[in-house]
Motif scaffolding. Structure first.
Motif: not given
Length: 284
Positions: A233-261
């Motif tokens: 969040a400190k260095l990425m420019k507007q419109g650039t992308g981030i992509a993660f592989e996640i565990g089957f039950d982690q989508a909501a938590d990772v999404e929360k972190q992304l929105r928060h930042h």
């Protein structure tokens, strides 16, 4: 011994032992050790195999029966239609991670230069595959393990993308200043995401043969995601992308972190089993 007889002998031993992927394991093991295609096991089954080779394959089959995964026995694993070399510091690339590759490719224009950062590269399967699929792409691959980076660099050479591949031995925070100052177009990661107290319940083939560094995601299983997202969040420019592989039950938590930042356009993609497998977002 004839080829067909040899293959069926190995296959039947694997079946009798109750191996969950007995048939494909036997096909991959025998065909790779003989440097043949899998179709040759059927089309050329009358081929005579030297007794010394039969004995060697028998010894490799014993390793599989003792619990060692085929990829570890062979020192390589197929991923996205390509051969990737492995060492003890590199996680075996799994088919689930191909969902991550597809997701990024479908959202990336192949006719313009881009820079990707692969965090926790391991064998380099993600970075090297994207370099092979995107001829104008440059990749910087980060890992804490020098041995893993050596494996990744070897795979970059194997697939003739090494001139566009840079390896950096460091964690994410300490790597920012050593890389391109403009920042990446994509940050991509399949980080460790298994909760520490769950590690002991994993399949023995995973816990005994995959590197712990690539598995242990801390008490919550989310520590790597929090670190990467916070720094991205400190260095990425507007419109650039981030992509993660996640565990089957982690989508909501990772999404929360992304929105928060400050990330938006968040997408959750499922794997072929219907489980949440990939989270993508854009810097808002």
């Amino acid at each position: 011994m004839q080829l067909g007889q040899l293959y069926r002998q190995v296959r039947d031993r694997f079946r009798a032992a109750g191996l969950p992927a007995a048939d494909p394991d036997a096909r991959i093991l025998v065909s790779t050790l003989l440097n043949l295609s899998i179709s040759d096991l059927i089309l050329d089954e009358r081929r005579e195999i030297a007794a010394s080779t039969v004995a060697e394959i028998g010894q490799k089959a014993k390793l599989r029966l003792a619990g060692m995964p085929v990829g570890r026995i062979l020192g390589e694993r197929e991923f996205y239609g390509r051969r990737f070399l492995l060492n003890s510091a590199a996680l075996e690339p799994r088919p689930d991670t191909e969902v991550l590759i597809d997701a990024v490719l479908h959202r990336t224009m192949s006719d313009r230069p881009i820079v990707i950062w692969d965090i926790g590269t391991g064998s380099g399967a993600i970075a090297v595959t994207l370099l092979a699929e995107l001829p104008l792409c440059q990749a910087i691959a980060f890992d804490l393990s020098e041995d893993a980076l050596a494996c990744a660099a070897g795979n970059a050479r194997l697939h003739d993308v090494d001139t566009r591949f840079q390896a950096v031995c460091a964690d994410f925070l300490s790597s920012i200043d050593t890389c391109c100052s403009d920042g990446p177009d994509w940050i991509i990661s399949n980080p460790p995401y298994i909760q520490t107290d769950v590690l002991s319940t994993l399949d023995p083939e995973v816990i005994h043969f995959d590197p712990l560094l690539a598995l242990d995601g801390g008490k919550s299983g989310l520590e790597a995601y929090v670190c990467i997202i916070t720094d991205a969040a400190k260095l990425m420019k507007q419109g650039t992308g981030i992509a993660f592989e996640i565990g089957f039950d982690q989508a909501a938590d990772v999404e929360k972190q992304l929105r928060h930042h400050g990330f938006g356009a968040i997408e959750i993609i499922k794997d072929l089993s219907g489980n949440d497998r990939v989270v993508l977002a854009r810097r808002a």
